[in-house]
Write a protein that holds these residues in place. Structure first.
Motif, PDB file in Angstrom:
ATOM      1  N   GLU A 160       0.553  -1.116   0.029  1.00 51.43           N
ATOM      2  CA  GLU A 160      -0.013   0.010  -0.013  1.00 51.43           C
ATOM      3  C   GLU A 160       0.924   1.163   0.031  1.00 51.43           C
ATOM      4  O   GLU A 160       0.369   2.026  -0.661  1.00 51.43           O
ATOM      5  N   LYS A 161       1.936   1.141   0.614  1.00 50.59           N
ATOM      6  CA  LYS A 161       2.907   2.376   0.554  1.00 50.59           C
ATOM      7  C   LYS A 161       3.344   2.688  -0.889  1.00 50.59           C
ATOM      8  O   LYS A 161       3.501   3.497  -1.188  1.00 50.59           O
ATOM      9  N   PHE A 162       3.435   1.676  -1.860  1.00 45.24           N
ATOM     10  CA  PHE A 162       4.000   1.835  -2.901  1.00 45.24           C
ATOM     11  C   PHE A 162       2.825   2.404  -3.808  1.00 45.24           C
ATOM     12  O   PHE A 162       2.984   3.041  -4.734  1.00 45.24           O
ATOM     13  N   THR A 163       1.484   1.843  -3.686  1.00 42.30           N
ATOM     14  CA  THR A 163       0.519   2.234  -4.356  1.00 42.30           C
ATOM     15  C   THR A 163       0.409   3.705  -3.823  1.00 42.30           C
ATOM     16  O   THR A 163      -0.003   4.654  -4.783  1.00 42.30           O
ATOM     17  N   ASP A 164       0.389   4.301  -2.789  1.00 39.41           N
ATOM     18  CA  ASP A 164       0.144   5.677  -2.395  1.00 39.41           C
ATOM     19  C   ASP A 164       1.424   6.477  -3.096  1.00 39.41           C
ATOM     20  O   ASP A 164       1.109   7.620  -3.539  1.00 39.41           O
ATOM     21  N   GLY A 165       2.701   5.900  -3.059  1.00 32.80           N
ATOM     22  CA  GLY A 165       3.754   6.625  -3.668  1.00 32.80           C
ATOM     23  C   GLY A 165       3.524   6.775  -5.286  1.00 32.80           C
ATOM     24  O   GLY A 165       3.701   8.048  -5.644  1.00 32.80           O
ATOM     25  N   MET A 166       3.001   5.810  -5.875  1.00 32.21           N
ATOM     26  CA  MET A 166       2.804   5.927  -7.237  1.00 32.21           C
ATOM     27  C   MET A 166       1.796   6.915  -7.597  1.00 32.21           C
ATOM     28  O   MET A 166       1.437   7.701  -8.621  1.00 32.21           O
ATOM     29  N   GLN A 167       0.566   6.881  -6.698  1.00 32.74           N
ATOM     30  CA  GLN A 167      -0.319   7.904  -7.020  1.00 32.74           C
ATOM     31  C   GLN A 167       0.100   9.383  -6.821  1.00 32.74           C
ATOM     32  O   GLN A 167      -0.406  10.211  -7.572  1.00 32.74           O
ATOM     33  N   GLN A 168       0.762   9.809  -5.697  1.00 35.43           N
ATOM     34  CA  GLN A 168       1.486  10.990  -5.688  1.00 35.43           C
ATOM     35  C   GLN A 168       2.265  11.406  -7.065  1.00 35.43           C
ATOM     36  O   GLN A 168       2.376  12.518  -7.665  1.00 35.43           O
ATOM     37  N   ILE A 169       3.014  10.213  -7.548  1.00 34.20           N
ATOM     38  CA  ILE A 169       3.889  10.667  -8.786  1.00 34.20           C
ATOM     39  C   ILE A 169       3.207  10.718  -9.971  1.00 34.20           C
ATOM     40  O   ILE A 169       3.034  11.773 -10.648  1.00 34.20           O
ATOM     41  N   GLN A 170       2.001   9.965  -9.869  1.00 36.22           N
ATOM     42  CA  GLN A 170       0.835  10.122 -11.052  1.00 36.22           C
ATOM     43  C   GLN A 170       0.403  11.721 -11.264  1.00 36.22           C
ATOM     44  O   GLN A 170       0.010  12.151 -12.151  1.00 36.22           O
ATOM     45  N   SER A 171       0.044  12.100 -10.052  1.00 36.52           N
ATOM     46  CA  SER A 171      -0.627  13.258 -10.144  1.00 36.52           C
ATOM     47  C   SER A 171       0.391  14.658  -9.996  1.00 36.52           C
ATOM     48  O   SER A 171      -0.205  15.595 -10.124  1.00 36.52           O
ATOM     49  N   SER A 172       1.577  14.264  -9.918  1.00 40.88           N
ATOM     50  CA  SER A 172       2.547  15.602 -10.408  1.00 40.88           C
ATOM     51  C   SER A 172       2.594  15.804 -11.718  1.00 40.88           C
ATOM     52  O   SER A 172       2.251  15.242 -12.360  1.00 40.88           O
ATOM     53  N   ASP A 173       3.242  17.075 -11.891  1.00 45.15           N
ATOM     54  CA  ASP A 173       3.156  17.555 -13.342  1.00 45.15           C
ATOM     55  C   ASP A 173       4.564  17.495 -13.844  1.00 45.15           C
ATOM     56  O   ASP A 173       4.808  18.172 -15.035  1.00 45.15           O
ATOM     57  N   ASP A 174       5.440  16.640 -13.542  1.00 49.00           N
ATOM     58  CA  ASP A 174       6.768  16.181 -14.038  1.00 49.00           C
ATOM     59  C   ASP A 174       6.509  15.650 -15.464  1.00 49.00           C
ATOM     60  O   ASP A 174       5.176  14.829 -15.499  1.00 49.00           O
ATOM     61  N   ASN A 175       7.316  15.597 -16.310  1.00 49.18           N
ATOM     62  CA  ASN A 175       7.329  14.582 -17.490  1.00 49.18           C
ATOM     63  C   ASN A 175       7.737  13.437 -17.230  1.00 49.18           C
ATOM     64  O   ASN A 175       7.700  12.927 -16.046  1.00 49.18           O
ATOM     65  N   CYS A 176       7.999  12.450 -18.208  1.00 57.97           N
ATOM     66  CA  CYS A 176       8.043  11.203 -18.078  1.00 57.97           C
ATOM     67  C   CYS A 176       9.297  10.972 -17.321  1.00 57.97           C
ATOM     68  O   CYS A 176       9.600  10.334 -16.318  1.00 57.97           O
ATOM     69  N   ILE A 177      10.454  11.490 -17.886  1.00 58.23           N
ATOM     70  CA  ILE A 177      11.792  11.277 -17.219  1.00 58.23           C
ATOM     71  C   ILE A 177      12.046  11.786 -15.563  1.00 58.23           C
ATOM     72  O   ILE A 177      12.381  10.867 -14.784  1.00 58.23           O
ATOM     73  N   GLY A 178      11.093  12.901 -15.415  1.00 57.01           N
ATOM     74  CA  GLY A 178      10.822  13.234 -14.101  1.00 57.01           C
ATOM     75  C   GLY A 178      10.187  12.200 -13.199  1.00 57.01           C
ATOM     76  O   GLY A 178      10.427  11.914 -12.180  1.00 57.01           O
ATOM     77  N   LYS A 179       9.108  11.680 -14.076  1.00 56.08           N
ATOM     78  CA  LYS A 179       8.417  10.806 -12.887  1.00 56.08           C
ATOM     79  C   LYS A 179       9.134   9.468 -12.908  1.00 56.08           C
ATOM     80  O   LYS A 179       9.128   8.855 -11.740  1.00 56.08           O
ATOM     81  N   LEU A 180      10.296   9.232 -13.912  1.00 58.98           N
ATOM     82  CA  LEU A 180      10.898   7.765 -13.586  1.00 58.98           C
ATOM     83  C   LEU A 180      11.670   8.163 -12.513  1.00 58.98           C
ATOM     84  O   LEU A 180      12.078   7.211 -11.838  1.00 58.98           O
ATOM     85  N   LYS A 181      12.286   9.269 -12.292  1.00 57.95           N
ATOM     86  CA  LYS A 181      13.230   9.534 -11.242  1.00 57.95           C
ATOM     87  C   LYS A 181      12.541   9.616 -10.153  1.00 57.95           C
ATOM     88  O   LYS A 181      13.197   8.890  -9.077  1.00 57.95           O
ATOM     89  N   GLN A 182      11.371   9.977 -10.008  1.00 59.64           N
ATOM     90  CA  GLN A 182      10.529   9.612  -8.726  1.00 59.64           C
ATOM     91  C   GLN A 182      10.256   8.362  -8.433  1.00 59.64           C
ATOM     92  O   GLN A 182      10.308   8.120  -7.242  1.00 59.64           O
ATOM     93  N   ILE A 183      10.178   7.482  -9.384  1.00 63.08           N
ATOM     94  CA  ILE A 183       9.841   6.249  -9.047  1.00 63.08           C
ATOM     95  C   ILE A 183      11.086   5.487  -8.387  1.00 63.08           C
ATOM     96  O   ILE A 183      10.933   4.708  -7.614  1.00 63.08           O
ATOM     97  N   ILE A 184      12.165   5.734  -8.891  1.00 64.71           N
ATOM     98  CA  ILE A 184      13.367   5.329  -8.599  1.00 64.71           C
ATOM     99  C   ILE A 184      13.599   5.652  -7.023  1.00 64.71           C
ATOM    100  O   ILE A 184      14.019   4.952  -6.291  1.00 64.71           O
ATOM    101  N   GLU A 185      13.373   6.819  -6.852  1.00 65.81           N
ATOM    102  CA  GLU A 185      13.615   7.687  -5.453  1.00 65.81           C
ATOM    103  C   GLU A 185      12.525   6.611  -4.539  1.00 65.81           C
ATOM    104  O   GLU A 185      12.827   6.622  -3.223  1.00 65.81           O
TER     105      GLU A 185
END
Lengths: 189, 189
Positions: A62-87
């Motif tokens: 559920e922590k991963f799910t929460d994290g992904m939802q926050q990333i999805q709702s950010s206005d970063d581009n693809c590379i930025g979102k991938l960076k967030q996923i890595i983090e």
DNA sequence: GTCTATATTTTGATAGAC
DNA sequence: GTCTATCAAAATATAGAC
């Protein structure tokens, strides 16, 4: 900092043993011995061995799910979102090294919660895939099969728990940055 | 094509069950049921449950060792050797999908052969690392930590077994090529 | 909150008939 | 090569005393 309950302590110790031998190979006697009590005493704090596994895996998923939802709702581009996923993976893996082992290797031993876990996981992968597809469409990343890219990146990230404890010298910010270089930009010069 | 012995058949079926639930959670009764016989009959062909795991893991680990030795003795450069390593993993993983699961997840349940397995694995990783170090020295690949690069590439390759069966449409040559692009050249455009 | 004692199942493995 | 019958150990879990 809230004090750890006895149940939480049991779950924490159990996760460490599950990482070493897997859920099925760890007995309630093993766990009790590690706690310094008898196996029967464990049942004053938890209902079953199954319950321990449920807590370890579902809490983390559920922590991963929460994290992904926050990333999805950010206005970063693809590379930025991938960076967030890595983090996100570096952060959660370093905080839950033992739990990550159960998440990866023992999810099939979930019972009632198994379908729920599989749903969380497939939703996560769907979000990941759609980020990659957007990146291909916008020309940010190469036009390779998104399935293979996701597989490659995600298996590396999901295996971080195996490797992080060996590298305590490497700080987490540096690890994220290095992974970003390797996973996104490649190792070719 | 040599006919499969009964022992080989048992080991093959066992590997499939071990992939689904892990070595510890599979009972000799489970295995016998899958073979269509009684548990006691298994012991006419194999000495112990342990022996089955030994055969699955050690046979496969030695194939990786042989493959790496051939790659090391080739006169390819670093990038060429990495390409060969990718092909080795794609080939062995596709030929031994079930065995790869045991190799990755159940090696800790080896007994006498555990140290031997760990030696094979650490030798393999040492060879891999030295290929990367040569590539850094010669300027073929980026100057990132070889440990992190190896971890990233190797965990992806070691997890291929999870993912290959789902992608029967993708042929293996194409998979190798795509992985080569993603792992070596990166996904950044 | 922990203990001893114990119930009940399940496990890997063996013996001996066919 | 497979079976039935069985063993001995180990497993999860409960009951009740302290």
């Amino acid at each position: 900092m809230k004090k750890e309950t006895r149940q939480e302590e049991i779950i924490r110790i159990a996760a460490r043993l599950f990482k070493e031998k897997g859920y099925s190979a760890v007995t309630m006697r093993d766990l009790a011995a590690e706690m310094g009590i008898k196996a029967a005493s464990l049942y004053n704090h938890i209902n079953s061995k199954q319950y321990i596994l449920d807590m370890i895996i579902i809490t983390l998923a559920e922590k991963f799910t929460d994290g992904m939802q926050q990333i999805q709702s950010s206005d970063d581009n693809c590379i930025g979102k991938l960076k967030q996923i890595i983090e996100l993976h570096v952060k959660l893996s370093s905080q839950n090294i033992y739990g990550m082992a159960s998440l990866n290797n023992d999810w099939m031993h979930l019972a009632e919660k198994r379908d729920y876990y599989k749903k969380l996981r497939s939703n996560y992968e769907e979000d990941f895939r759609s980020i990659l597809e957007e990146g291909i469409a916008s020309g940010e990343i190469v036009n390779e099969k998104p399935e293979v890219m996701m597989f490659s990146i995600l298996t590396t990230l999901r295996s971080l728990y195996i490797w992080i404890p060996k590298k305590e010298d490497l700080n987490l910010r540096e690890l994220s940055a290095t992974l970003n270089q390797i996973l996104i930009k490649g190792i070719n010069k």
